[in-house]
Write an enzyme that holds these catalytic residues in place. Structure first.
Site, PDB file in Angstrom:
ATOM      1  N   TYR A  77      -9.925 -26.031  11.098  1.00 45.54           N
ATOM      2  CA  TYR A  77     -10.364 -24.784  11.744  1.00 45.54           C
ATOM      3  C   TYR A  77      -9.515 -24.505  12.983  1.00 45.54           C
ATOM      4  O   TYR A  77      -9.120 -23.365  13.222  1.00 45.54           O
ATOM      5  CB  TYR A  77     -11.850 -24.876  12.138  1.00 45.54           C
ATOM      6  N   PHE A 129       3.438   5.966  11.072  1.00 45.48           N
ATOM      7  CA  PHE A 129       3.008   5.246   9.878  1.00 45.48           C
ATOM      8  C   PHE A 129       1.483   5.355   9.835  1.00 45.48           C
ATOM      9  O   PHE A 129       0.823   5.342  10.874  1.00 45.48           O
ATOM     10  CB  PHE A 129       3.466   3.786   9.869  1.00 45.48           C
ATOM     11  N   THR A 130       0.948   5.453   8.614  1.00 44.24           N
ATOM     12  CA  THR A 130      -0.480   5.772   8.423  1.00 44.24           C
ATOM     13  C   THR A 130      -1.414   4.897   9.270  1.00 44.24           C
ATOM     14  O   THR A 130      -2.174   5.406  10.098  1.00 44.24           O
ATOM     15  CB  THR A 130      -0.831   5.618   6.936  1.00 44.24           C
ATOM     16  N   ASP A 220       7.452  -2.054  15.430  1.00 44.55           N
ATOM     17  CA  ASP A 220       6.831  -2.368  14.148  1.00 44.55           C
ATOM     18  C   ASP A 220       7.914  -3.038  13.314  1.00 44.55           C
ATOM     19  O   ASP A 220       8.755  -2.382  12.706  1.00 44.55           O
ATOM     20  CB  ASP A 220       6.328  -1.088  13.474  1.00 44.55           C
ATOM     21  N   LYS A 263       5.596  -7.846   3.689  1.00 42.37           N
ATOM     22  CA  LYS A 263       6.869  -7.197   3.350  1.00 42.37           C
ATOM     23  C   LYS A 263       8.020  -8.208   3.502  1.00 42.37           C
ATOM     24  O   LYS A 263       8.230  -9.039   2.633  1.00 42.37           O
ATOM     25  CB  LYS A 263       7.104  -5.969   4.226  1.00 42.37           C
ATOM     26  N   ARG A 387       3.517  10.165  -0.827  1.00 39.91           N
ATOM     27  CA  ARG A 387       3.776  10.131   0.606  1.00 39.91           C
ATOM     28  C   ARG A 387       4.086  11.563   1.011  1.00 39.91           C
ATOM     29  O   ARG A 387       5.222  11.951   1.190  1.00 39.91           O
ATOM     30  CB  ARG A 387       4.943   9.204   0.964  1.00 39.91           C
ATOM     31  N   PHE A 454      -5.536   8.994   1.522  1.00 38.30           N
ATOM     32  CA  PHE A 454      -4.693   8.748   0.341  1.00 38.30           C
ATOM     33  C   PHE A 454      -5.156   7.531  -0.448  1.00 38.30           C
ATOM     34  O   PHE A 454      -4.908   7.433  -1.646  1.00 38.30           O
ATOM     35  CB  PHE A 454      -3.222   8.584   0.754  1.00 38.30           C
TER      36      PHE A 454
HETATM   37  C1  LIG Z   1       2.568  -2.070   5.536  1.00 38.43           C
HETATM   38  C2  LIG Z   1       2.881  -1.557   6.867  1.00 38.43           C
HETATM   39  C3  LIG Z   1       1.988  -1.681   7.936  1.00 38.43           C
HETATM   40  C4  LIG Z   1       0.579  -2.209   7.767  1.00 38.43           C
HETATM   41  O1  LIG Z   1       0.535  -3.526   7.366  1.00 38.43           O
HETATM   42  P1  LIG Z   1      -0.614  -4.114   6.413  1.00 38.43           P
HETATM   43  O2  LIG Z   1      -0.230  -5.543   6.237  1.00 38.43           O
HETATM   44  O3  LIG Z   1      -0.609  -3.322   5.135  1.00 38.43           O
HETATM   45  O4  LIG Z   1      -1.914  -3.957   7.136  1.00 38.43           O
HETATM   46  C5  LIG Z   1       2.409  -1.231   9.185  1.00 38.43           C
HETATM   47  N1  LIG Z   1       3.625  -0.678   9.366  1.00 38.43           N
HETATM   48  C6  LIG Z   1       4.501  -0.534   8.368  1.00 38.43           C
HETATM   49  C7  LIG Z   1       5.838   0.073   8.631  1.00 38.43           C
HETATM   50  C8  LIG Z   1       4.157  -0.952   7.082  1.00 38.43           C
HETATM   51  O5  LIG Z   1       5.028  -0.770   6.076  1.00 38.43           O
END
Ligand SMILES: *Cc1c(COP(=O)(O)O)cnc(C)c1O
Length: 463
Positions: A77, A129-130, A220, A263, A387, A454
């Site tokens: 933990y 970004f969303t 980011d 990613k 998108r 979306f």
């Molecule tokens: C995927 C993504 C996020 C969000 O990350 P999650 O792991 O899906 O929560 C933030 N910024 C960018 C540019 C992304 O592609």
């Protein structure tokens, strides 16, 4: 006469060790599935999908070395060994001394927005970004787009369409005052612009401006190694530097960053929050306990953190990124041969179809990109993502639809998953839909969730 060699091909720096069976479906099955999913590919069951290009998020193939790492997960933990291995790699590759693990990228975005954004603040960024923008808004902030105009034009060729327009930033600073701007939010490459990178020169100019006005910079870094790759290829003076060197140099001016490990890191789950700022770090660690879990696991298993650490060692490998981006380019160039309109230059993680050009007879409020995504699925079982206007959502203050200039369908490539033959099948399907484009109809939204519509919105075909 025998054929002469005109070029030498490249291939992936790996071979296949384990396979997962995928299923081809009939058109009748797909008709039923997409209707039941409300013409939203997010609501399809994956068993009804043939080639899944919905996203590259968490859909990557891990290496044998990463899988081996999963077996040495330390599931304590508190104080897991894997946490410290991962922290060492965060320092090594991102150059940030402080680190908090999170379950995904958006969890780190939540934490940073809660710490830095006050109601009434403005957060400038190189396109939105969303999930990033939503967390800024939920904290009471307003996002302001300061990306260069070229980014909003799908056919405009520019090597760094993710760049910031400093005049736009300066106009905002003059209007609202630097003290109401907690940080400038930079992403590279810019997902919503079509996977377009930001240049080192632009980052450095921005950093001079921000230092002068006392504004912090946050990155980011979800696909930062792809940005580093584009800098190596396109920007003068970087050809001889390694991806790892460029990555560190890119991140130098930033106070902190977040990463969706799903990613670049080639894992299935995970997120990173990292900073140089001890005070922000202490607060983030504390919020981590509230929302994620103890600060040495942040909603992850020890084995996940080990896979992330090993993924980081692999993500900076030049040939790995070259094969990844090369596959995207291969797809984009083939689509161009068929005359299919796409965003150019071809981006890092995905090919973006220009739905406005593809379906000029469908008005934006009838969701052309959403309709096109459904149509490609119907044709072949290839799953992409909208998108455009659906993803852009509504204005947080007025409640009106946002009408983005870019109305796109994204075909996103998971890392190390599909072969060139899968790409050929995808290209031929899109080209076939393009040949029959005049028969495609728009959609009507029949269910709209409050946040990130979306993901769960539902649609009906217009007659
Ligand atoms: C995927 C993504 C996020 C969000 O990350 P999650 O792991 O899906 O929560 C933030 N910024 C960018 C540019 C992304 O592609």
């Amino acid at each position: 006469m025998s054929k002469k060699i005109v070029k030498r091909s490249w291939a992936e720096p790996f071979k296949i060790k384990v396979v997962e069976q995928i299923k081809m479906t009939t058109r009748a099955v797909r008709e039923k599935a997409i209707k039941e999913a409300g013409y939203n590919t997010f609501l399809l069951r994956s068993q009804d999908v043939y080639i899944d290009l919905l996203t590259d998020s968490g859909t990557n193939a891990m290496s044998d070395n990463q899988w081996a790492g999963m077996m040495i997960g330390d599931e304590a933990y508190a104080g897991s060994r894997n946490f410290y291995t991962l922290w060492d790699n965060v320092k090594k590759y991102y150059g940030m001394p402080y680190f908090v693990p999170t379950h995904q990228g958006r969890a780190a975005e939540h934490i940073i927005a809660q710490i830095l954004v006050k109601p009434g603040d403005y957060i400038p960024g190189n396109m939105y970004f969303t999930t990033t923008r939503l967390h800024q808004e939920l904290a009471g902030g307003t996002f302001v787009d300061i990306i260069i105009d070229e980014a909003h034009d799908p056919q405009k060729i520019h090597p760094f369409k993710g760049n910031v327009d400093l005049n736009k930033l300066d106009a905002l600073v003059k209007k609202v005052g630097a003290k109401n701007i907690p940080y400038v939010c930079i992403a590279g490459p810019v997902n919503m612009a079509g996977g377009q990178p930001v240049s080192m020169a632009n980052i450095n100019e921005l950093s001079v401006y921000c230092a002068k006005h006392g504004i912090k910079m946050w990155f980011d870094a979800t696909r930062a190694v792809e940005n580093a790759y584009f800098i190596k290829l396109r920007e003068k003076g970087f050809a001889d530097k390694t991806i790892a060197q460029i990555l560190k140099e890119m991140l130098k001016p930033f106070d902190g960053l977040w990463v969706s490990a799903k990613k670049d890191l080639m894992v299935n789950i995970g997120g990173i929050f990292a900073t140089r700022n001890k005070k922000v770090f202490d607060e983030a660690r504390n919020l981590c306990v509230v929302y994620e879990g103890l600060h040495t696991y942040g909603g992850l298993a020890g084995r996940d953190m080990e896979a992330m650490a090993r993924g980081m060692d692999e993500m900076v490998d030049f040939d790995t990124i070259k094969a990844r981006i090369g596959q995207v380019e291969y797809c984009g160039n083939k689509l161009k041969e068929y005359g299919v309109p796409i965003v150019e230059p071809i981006g890092g993680h995905a090919v973006f179809l220009d739905a406005k050009k593809f379906l000029p007879h469908i008005k934006q409020i009838e969701f052309p990109a959403q309709a096109l995504t459904a149509e490609i699925y119907l044709d072949s079982g290839v799953r992409g993502m909208e998108r455009g206007i659906v993803s852009a959502g509504r204005n947080a203050k007025t409640g009106e639809n946002n009408f983005p200039k870019l109305e796109l369908v994204r075909l996103t490539f998971p890392r190390r998953v599909y072969t060139q033959a899968h790409i050929d099948v995808t290209v031929e399907s899109v080209a076939s839909v393009y040949e029959n484009r005049k028969s495609i109809k728009g959609l009507k939204m029949i269910y709209e969730p409050k946040y990130l519509r979306f993901f769960q919105g539902r649609f009906e075909k217009l007659k």
